[in-house]
Design an enzyme around this catalytic site. Structure first.
Site, PDB file in Angstrom:
ATOM      1  N   ASN A   1       2.099  -4.859  -3.367  1.00 48.09           N
ATOM      2  CA  ASN A   1       0.751  -5.320  -3.025  1.00 48.09           C
ATOM      3  C   ASN A   1      -0.113  -4.119  -2.647  1.00 48.09           C
ATOM      4  O   ASN A   1       0.316  -3.249  -1.887  1.00 48.09           O
ATOM      5  CB  ASN A   1       0.853  -6.283  -1.823  1.00 48.09           C
ATOM      6  CG  ASN A   1      -0.408  -7.070  -1.572  1.00 48.09           C
ATOM      7  OD1 ASN A   1      -0.981  -7.641  -2.498  1.00 48.09           O
ATOM      8  ND2 ASN A   1      -0.855  -7.118  -0.321  1.00 48.09           N
TER       9      ASN A   1
ATOM     10  N   HIS B   1     -10.114  -6.362  -2.655  1.00 46.88           N
ATOM     11  CA  HIS B   1     -11.192  -6.130  -1.683  1.00 46.88           C
ATOM     12  C   HIS B   1     -12.327  -5.407  -2.411  1.00 46.88           C
ATOM     13  O   HIS B   1     -12.297  -4.187  -2.585  1.00 46.88           O
ATOM     14  CB  HIS B   1     -10.686  -5.295  -0.504  1.00 46.88           C
ATOM     15  CG  HIS B   1      -9.679  -6.004   0.330  1.00 46.88           C
ATOM     16  ND1 HIS B   1     -10.000  -7.109   1.107  1.00 46.88           N
ATOM     17  CD2 HIS B   1      -8.350  -5.793   0.512  1.00 46.88           C
ATOM     18  CE1 HIS B   1      -8.912  -7.539   1.730  1.00 46.88           C
ATOM     19  NE2 HIS B   1      -7.901  -6.764   1.387  1.00 46.88           N
TER      20      HIS B   1
ATOM     21  N   ASP C   1     -11.978 -10.474  -1.243  1.00 45.19           N
ATOM     22  CA  ASP C   1     -13.269 -10.655  -0.593  1.00 45.19           C
ATOM     23  C   ASP C   1     -14.249  -9.688  -1.250  1.00 45.19           C
ATOM     24  O   ASP C   1     -13.844  -8.744  -1.919  1.00 45.19           O
ATOM     25  CB  ASP C   1     -13.234 -10.513   0.947  1.00 45.19           C
ATOM     26  CG  ASP C   1     -12.540  -9.273   1.457  1.00 45.19           C
ATOM     27  OD1 ASP C   1     -12.462  -8.269   0.716  1.00 45.19           O
ATOM     28  OD2 ASP C   1     -12.081  -9.284   2.618  1.00 45.19           O
TER      29      ASP C   1
ATOM     30  N   GLU D   1       0.821  -1.231   0.000  1.00 48.03           N
ATOM     31  CA  GLU D   1       0.000   0.000   0.000  1.00 48.03           C
ATOM     32  C   GLU D   1       0.850   1.275   0.000  1.00 48.03           C
ATOM     33  O   GLU D   1       0.730   2.127   0.887  1.00 48.03           O
ATOM     34  CB  GLU D   1      -0.990  -0.057   1.174  1.00 48.03           C
ATOM     35  CG  GLU D   1      -1.898  -1.282   1.080  1.00 48.03           C
ATOM     36  CD  GLU D   1      -2.725  -1.564   2.333  1.00 48.03           C
ATOM     37  OE1 GLU D   1      -2.673  -0.770   3.286  1.00 48.03           O
ATOM     38  OE2 GLU D   1      -3.430  -2.595   2.354  1.00 48.03           O
TER      39      GLU D   1
HETATM   40  O1  G3I Z   1      -3.734  -8.436  18.644  1.00 49.73           O
HETATM   41  C1  G3I Z   1      -4.718  -7.571  19.250  1.00 49.73           C
HETATM   42  C2  G3I Z   1      -5.244  -8.182  20.487  1.00 49.73           C
HETATM   43  O2  G3I Z   1      -4.195  -8.297  21.414  1.00 49.73           O
HETATM   44  C3  G3I Z   1      -6.378  -7.315  21.024  1.00 49.73           C
HETATM   45  O3  G3I Z   1      -6.952  -7.920  22.132  1.00 49.73           O
HETATM   46  C4  G3I Z   1      -7.449  -7.111  19.961  1.00 49.73           C
HETATM   47  C5  G3I Z   1      -8.564  -6.191  20.424  1.00 49.73           C
HETATM   48  O4  G3I Z   1      -9.207  -5.582  19.313  1.00 49.73           O
HETATM   49  O5  G3I Z   1      -6.851  -6.553  18.842  1.00 49.73           O
HETATM   50  C6  G3I Z   1      -5.845  -7.363  18.280  1.00 49.73           C
HETATM   51  O6  G3I Z   1      -5.322  -6.740  17.155  1.00 49.73           O
HETATM   52  C7  G3I Z   1      -6.136  -6.761  15.995  1.00 49.73           C
HETATM   53  C8  G3I Z   1      -5.344  -7.432  14.889  1.00 49.73           C
HETATM   54  O7  G3I Z   1      -6.072  -7.380  13.685  1.00 49.73           O
HETATM   55  C9  G3I Z   1      -5.022  -8.885  15.208  1.00 49.73           C
HETATM   56  O8  G3I Z   1      -6.191  -9.621  15.374  1.00 49.73           O
HETATM   57  C10 G3I Z   1      -6.486  -5.343  15.605  1.00 49.73           C
HETATM   58  O9  G3I Z   1      -7.338  -4.776  16.583  1.00 49.73           O
HETATM   59  C11 G3I Z   1      -7.142  -5.317  14.250  1.00 49.73           C
HETATM   60  O10 G3I Z   1      -7.264  -3.960  13.830  1.00 49.73           O
HETATM   61  C12 G3I Z   1      -6.300  -6.071  13.248  1.00 49.73           C
HETATM   62  O11 G3I Z   1      -6.969  -6.012  12.000  1.00 49.73           O
HETATM   63  C13 G3I Z   1      -6.265  -6.507  10.876  1.00 49.73           C
HETATM   64  C14 G3I Z   1      -6.009  -5.365   9.899  1.00 49.73           C
HETATM   65  O12 G3I Z   1      -5.367  -5.883   8.740  1.00 49.73           O
HETATM   66  C15 G3I Z   1      -5.139  -4.292  10.509  1.00 49.73           C
HETATM   67  O13 G3I Z   1      -4.824  -3.325   9.585  1.00 49.73           O
HETATM   68  C16 G3I Z   1      -7.133  -7.560  10.215  1.00 49.73           C
HETATM   69  O14 G3I Z   1      -7.260  -8.686  11.086  1.00 49.73           O
HETATM   70  C17 G3I Z   1      -6.514  -7.991   8.887  1.00 49.73           C
HETATM   71  O15 G3I Z   1      -7.416  -8.800   8.186  1.00 49.73           O
HETATM   72  C18 G3I Z   1      -6.202  -6.777   8.031  1.00 49.73           C
HETATM   73  O16 G3I Z   1      -5.579  -7.202   6.854  1.00 49.73           O
HETATM   74  C19 G3I Z   1      -5.263  -6.187   5.892  1.00 49.73           C
HETATM   75  C20 G3I Z   1      -4.011  -6.640   5.159  1.00 49.73           C
HETATM   76  O17 G3I Z   1      -2.987  -6.902   6.091  1.00 49.73           O
HETATM   77  C21 G3I Z   1      -3.569  -5.597   4.133  1.00 49.73           C
HETATM   78  N1  G3I Z   1      -4.639  -5.271   3.213  1.00 49.73           N
HETATM   79  C22 G3I Z   1      -5.908  -4.898   3.837  1.00 49.73           C
HETATM   80  C23 G3I Z   1      -6.362  -5.977   4.827  1.00 49.73           C
HETATM   81  C24 G3I Z   1      -7.709  -5.629   5.422  1.00 49.73           C
HETATM   82  O18 G3I Z   1      -7.654  -4.472   6.194  1.00 49.73           O
END
Ligand code: G3I
Length: 365
Positions: free
Chosen positions: A216, A252, A283, A175
């Site tokens: 990417n 996406h 997705d 990005e």
């Molecule tokens: O690890 C913490 C955990 O300790 C805590 O308790 C919990 C409470 O909300 O949060 C956890 O972290 C989360 C993390 O995923 C791991 O599960 C974050 O809040 C959450 O914001 C994070 O979201 C991820 C996101 O990237 C962050 O930018 C999504 O799962 C993931 O699917 C998403 O993936 C991205 C790709 O990497 C890049 N392209 C876009 C895609 C979708 O946004």
């Protein structure tokens, strides 16, 4: 096999994208995932995505939620059965692997790589350089630009070396551009300038010369300002001898925005520059509640990207960003939207699953 399949794919594209009246009911979905895929399958109805993708010469993948992989047996079985590549949804990101400076935690990522090896799957490494999910110790207050460059270099070398020989593709930089094609304002651009992209690819290549190294992004499916910026960047990188080998299209999509019609044209122009292409995070979300026409549009979104991949010459993998609504990032980020994956919360296939499988089956004939 891919060349022989073209006529069939075009036929299917015509049927699903143009020939179906807008009011038609969505195609019937199977009521359950196939019980088994592979040599013991009894016929097409019992054949999962992985088997038909193998026959089509395409790697089919999913992002993997490691908590689900550990605690949800049906999820775990589906990851093994349905997919031939896996991507860590979160556990290979910098905040996960080096939460404190110099203190690495590879455990969760190693578990995924071990799972992939046990199930004869390739691994897409995601992601080395990004503006999100960096550890809090990586910040502009703590380091000079010169120090930040050394910190980034060490991160890339450490992580790629740790997985050397075990990761097929790396999403090296993620990005980089805004949708209007300007450079995204990040800690890396502000402190290191645009050259951080070339540096990142060189460092990654140094650490694992066999891994294929990808750019990417999202909203870069079709020909637009953002993909134009990538096209210009790839030309520059190639001219400078930088080891960039792949163009990753996240994919996406949302049913309310449709699918860009020039996705194949876009893939092809990157392939002409010598790159492989891949769909890396597909997705197709929708405003909730779902209804039959949204569900049908979703199936068409998934298959339109898959068809582009199958029609391209060097599109090597098609990865969904999660395969079940039981674990999907979408509802937490897009208020009122969801149902973005091919299986519902109960792992019951939606029409999108059948459409993906049918498209792969046609391509593999
Ligand atoms: O690890 C913490 C955990 O300790 C805590 O308790 C919990 C409470 O909300 O949060 C956890 O972290 C989360 C993390 O995923 C791991 O599960 C974050 O809040 C959450 O914001 C994070 O979201 C991820 C996101 O990237 C962050 O930018 C999504 O799962 C993931 O699917 C998403 O993936 C991205 C790709 O990497 C890049 N392209 C876009 C895609 C979708 O946004």
């Amino acid at each position: 096999m891919r060349v022989r399949a073209l006529a069939g794919v075009v036929l299917l594209a015509t049927m699903t994208l143009a020939g179906t009246p807008a009011t038609a009911a969505p195609p019937a979905a199977p009521t359950a995932l196939p019980a088994a895929a592979g040599p013991t399958s009894t016929g097409p109805a019992a054949t999962g995505l992985r088997t038909v993708a193998d026959r089509a010469g395409l790697r089919i993948g999913t992002a993997v939620d490691m908590a689900a992989l550990a605690g949800d047996a049906p999820y775990r079985a589906a990851v093994a059965r349905e997919f031939s590549t896996v991507t860590a949804e979160n556990v290979m990101k910098w905040e996960a692997v080096e939460p404190q400076r110099g203190v690495h935690d590879w455990a969760a990522a190693d578990r995924l790589v071990d799972f992939a090896r046990a199930n004869r799957q390739k691994v897409r490494g995601h992601t080395l350089v990004w503006h999100n999910q960096n550890p809090s110790w990586v910040n502009e207050q703590a380091f000079t630009p010169e120090q930040l460059r050394a910190v980034l270099r060490k991160h890339i070398i450490d992580e790629v070396s740790h997985f050397r020989g075990r990761v097929w593709h790396w999403d090296v930089v993620n990005e980089v551009f805004n949708d209007d094609g300007t450079w995204r304002d990040t800690i890396w651009l502000r402190n290191l300038g645009q050259g951080y992209v070339a540096d990142a690819f060189r460092w990654a290549h140094q650490a694992d010369p066999q891994a294929k190294l990808f750019l990417n992004d999202y909203n870069n499916e079709g020909v637009n300002a953002k993909s134009d910026a990538y096209y210009a960047l790839v030309k520059q990188l190639k001219a400078a001898g930088v080891p960039v080998q792949g163009y990753g299209v996240q994919g996406h999509l949302a049913v309310q925005y449709g699918v860009p019609g020039d996705t194949l044209t876009n893939l092809r122009r990157f392939e002409k520059l010598g790159l492989q292409t891949a769909f890396t995070e597909v997705d197709v979300r929708m405003p909730l509640p779902a209804d039959p026409i949204k569900v049908q549009a979703q199936a068409q979104g998934f298959t339109a990207l898959l068809q582009a991949c199958l029609l391209a010459d060097r599109c090597v993998s098609y990865t969904v960003w999660g395969f079940t609504d039981r674990y999907s990032w979408v509802p937490g980020v897009f208020d009122g939207q969801g149902s973005a994956t091919p299986l519902d919360e109960n792992l019951t296939p939606k029409p999108a699953y059948a459409a993906l499988r049918d498209t792969l089956a046609v391509a593999g004939r």
